[in-house]
Every structure is written in C-alpha cells, then in structure tokens.
Enzyme design. Structure first.
Site, PDB file in Angstrom:
ATOM      1  N   HIS A 192      -6.386  -7.211  -0.328  1.00 32.99           N
ATOM      2  CA  HIS A 192      -6.516  -5.773  -0.596  1.00 32.99           C
ATOM      3  C   HIS A 192      -5.780  -5.405  -1.892  1.00 32.99           C
ATOM      4  O   HIS A 192      -4.763  -6.016  -2.216  1.00 32.99           O
ATOM      5  CB  HIS A 192      -5.932  -4.971   0.567  1.00 32.99           C
ATOM      6  CG  HIS A 192      -6.558  -5.304   1.890  1.00 32.99           C
ATOM      7  ND1 HIS A 192      -5.958  -6.150   2.808  1.00 32.99           N
ATOM      8  CD2 HIS A 192      -7.753  -4.942   2.413  1.00 32.99           C
ATOM      9  CE1 HIS A 192      -6.765  -6.279   3.869  1.00 32.99           C
ATOM     10  NE2 HIS A 192      -7.863  -5.565   3.649  1.00 32.99           N
TER      11      HIS A 192
ATOM     12  N   HIS B 167       0.818  -1.231   0.000  1.00 32.74           N
ATOM     13  CA  HIS B 167       0.000   0.000   0.000  1.00 32.74           C
ATOM     14  C   HIS B 167       0.846   1.274   0.000  1.00 32.74           C
ATOM     15  O   HIS B 167       0.306   2.364  -0.213  1.00 32.74           O
ATOM     16  CB  HIS B 167      -0.927   0.043   1.218  1.00 32.74           C
ATOM     17  CG  HIS B 167      -1.972  -1.030   1.239  1.00 32.74           C
ATOM     18  ND1 HIS B 167      -2.851  -1.227   0.192  1.00 32.74           N
ATOM     19  CD2 HIS B 167      -2.283  -1.965   2.180  1.00 32.74           C
ATOM     20  CE1 HIS B 167      -3.657  -2.250   0.494  1.00 32.74           C
ATOM     21  NE2 HIS B 167      -3.324  -2.712   1.679  1.00 32.74           N
TER      22      HIS B 167
HETATM   23 ZN    ZN Z   1      -4.077  -7.039   2.816  1.00 32.89          ZN
END
Ligand code: ZN
Length: 309
Positions: free
Chosen positions: A165, A126
């Site tokens: 994610h 991320h």
């Molecule tokens: Zn994750």
C-alpha cells in the site's frame, strides 16, 4: 557488528480483535519463526524498545491528535477511522511501536547496532499528522526520520517503503522536508488511492512507484531498485529507514503483488550494500503490513537474516 531485533511486549496490547487482519498473532508468528531458527536467533541481539515521548511524537504529529489517541485508550478504546480501532492498551502499544524505531535510530548512530529490524505494531505508514488511518496510529518511520535529524543531526534521510500500500502517511509527514527522500512502491489502483507517479511532493523529493498487481516478481524488484537509484542521484543519505511491509508477498489477503520470502532477503542485501557505501551501514527497518501471518513471519526472518549479515 551484530544486528538488533527490537520489539516491545506492549505492542501486543493493541487489541483489534481476531477478526481484524492486523491482529497480535502477526507478531507472535514472527517470534515463533525466529525461535524455530536457533542459529539466527542467537546471531542477533534481542532488545526491548522504549516508549516514544509526547515531544518525540510531536516531531511529526499534531499535539491535539496525540492527546486524543491517549484519551480514547484511557476511556477503554474506540474506533479511530473506518478500519482503525484502539483498545485500552493501544496508547502503550503505539508509543512502544514508535519508541522501538527511535531506539533503532539511536543504536545505528552510536554504531552499537548499525542495522535493526523493529517488529512493531500498530503499523505506521498510513497515519497522517492529525488522524489515524489504515490500521496506523502514529507514523513510526516518519517520526524516526525527523528524530534522526533533530536528535542526531543526521541531515539526509532515505525512506524506502515496500509495503503493497502507498505510504501516504509517511509521505505527508516528510514531504515538507527536502532532505528526506521518500520512495514508495505500491499496488495501483489500491488502498488508499494516493501515490500517483506524478505526485512528487512540494519539493520533488517523493518517488512514488505505482504498479499493477500480478506482475512477475522481478518487475517489482527492478522497479523499486530504479526508484531508489532515482531518489539517491546526487543525494547521499546519512541513514536509510525501511517501511518493511510484507503484504507485498504473493498470496497476501490485502494485496496482489507476487514477491516471495527470498525477495526480501535480496532487497535487504541491496539496501545494506547501499548503506555501507553511503552511511557506515546505518539501516533501520520497521514492520508495516503483512496479513498472512506465517508468510509474514518467514519473510521477516529472511529480512532479519540478511540484516544479520
Ligand atoms: Zn500495507
């Protein structure tokens, strides 16, 4: 050729507190599970990774941001975004996390260890160029892809991200480079809200596979394989890098996918077969998410067992 299990004790010094889902117990659970499997334990080579240098981090990150992370750690830590914290040990942990993956790239190129699993934290996928995000400080996998090109002259890199994610950070770090192809399968709609199928990046080299939670396991497995097929049509990678997030397991507190531990063994074997036919078996894997520590550990061990052949 033996697979490598790469870690660094400094990864344990990123102290987020036990209330935080991304705590040091995750890595300890993996180590314990590996010790509980003596046969596998002795089948892989255990290596202590190095720390990434400033220059290596700058392959993907803004120099001012890198220094700000170091400064915050030197000052004892602090909050980097809504859910990302740093402690005094976080600089050493984050540079070790990235450095382990760079070592894995080195070993894959020299042929000493074509395949590695890097048990690292903080995770990376991320983190964007100038900002920490979603438990991630530096984009370990994105840095490794740029490093493989810059240091080892590998041209084409395939990144496969099976964390639940979207790997928004990795996408941001690599989508400007047409010779890095990025495949991410992730829950949708879900954190961080990016990763629509139409988002193909400026060069059309991003394959986002958004999926609802709660599907039968096989639906996720075939969707990911189809994404990898699409990303490699007319593109033969020189290296495969995996963002191995195990929060896509059924029961993970931060995800709604339904994969089981053995699915990571079959996914890994599939990628190994591709790596064998494309790039002398070069396959580097780095831990991302996974927040049910015992499940994470079991899946990591199955993943490593597959890598060990
Ligand atoms: Zn994750």
């Amino acid at each position: 050729m033996r697979a490598a299990f790469i870690s660094n004790s400094d990864c344990g010094r990123h102290d987020t507190g036990w209330d935080h889902p991304e705590h040091v117990g995750r890595l300890r659970a993996i180590t314990r599970a590996l010790r509980d499997d003596p046969e596998l334990f002795h089948t892989v080579d255990h290596l202590e990774g190095r720390h990434a240098t400033l220059e290596e981090l700058e392959l993907a990150h803004d120099p001012a941001y890198i220094r700000s992370v170091r400064d915050i750690a030197e000052q004892g830590g602090g909050r980097l975004d809504a859910d990302t914290v740093a402690s005094s040990g976080s600089w050493d942990a984050a540079t070790a996390g990235a450095g382990c993956v760079l070592l894995a790239v080195d070993l894959s190129v020299t042929g000493v260890h074509p395949r590695s699993f890097c048990a690292v934290r903080p995770p990376g996928h991320h983190a964007v160029r100038d900002r920490a995000m979603g438990f991630c400080l530096f984009g370990n996998v994105g840095i490794a892809a740029h490093y493989a090109r810059a240091k080892h002259n590998l041209q084409r890199i395939l990144i496969v991200d099976w964390d639940v994610h979207h790997g928004n950070g990795t996408q941001a770090l690599v989508e400007g480079e047409p010779d890095i192809h990025f495949v991410s399968m992730h829950q949708w709609p879900w954190y961080p809200g990016t990763g629509a199928a139409e988002d193909r990046g400026p060069h059309g080299t991003v394959w986002n596979i958004p999926q609802p939670g709660g599907l039968p396991r096989t639906a996720y497995l075939s969707a990911l394989e189809e994404g990898i097929d699409a990303a490699t049509r007319g593109f033969v990678p020189d290296l495969i890098v995996v963002s191995a997030g195990f929060d896509s397991l059924a029961g993970d507190p931060l995800g709604g996918f339904t994969l089981e531990v053995e699915d990571f063994e079959s996914l890994t074997r599939s990628l190994m077969a591709r790596a064998d036919s494309w790039c002398d078996g070069r396959l580097v894997s780095a831990l991302e998410g996974g927040y049910a520590p015992e499940r994470l550990a079991q899946a990591s061990v199955r993943h490593l067992a597959a890598l060990a052949g």
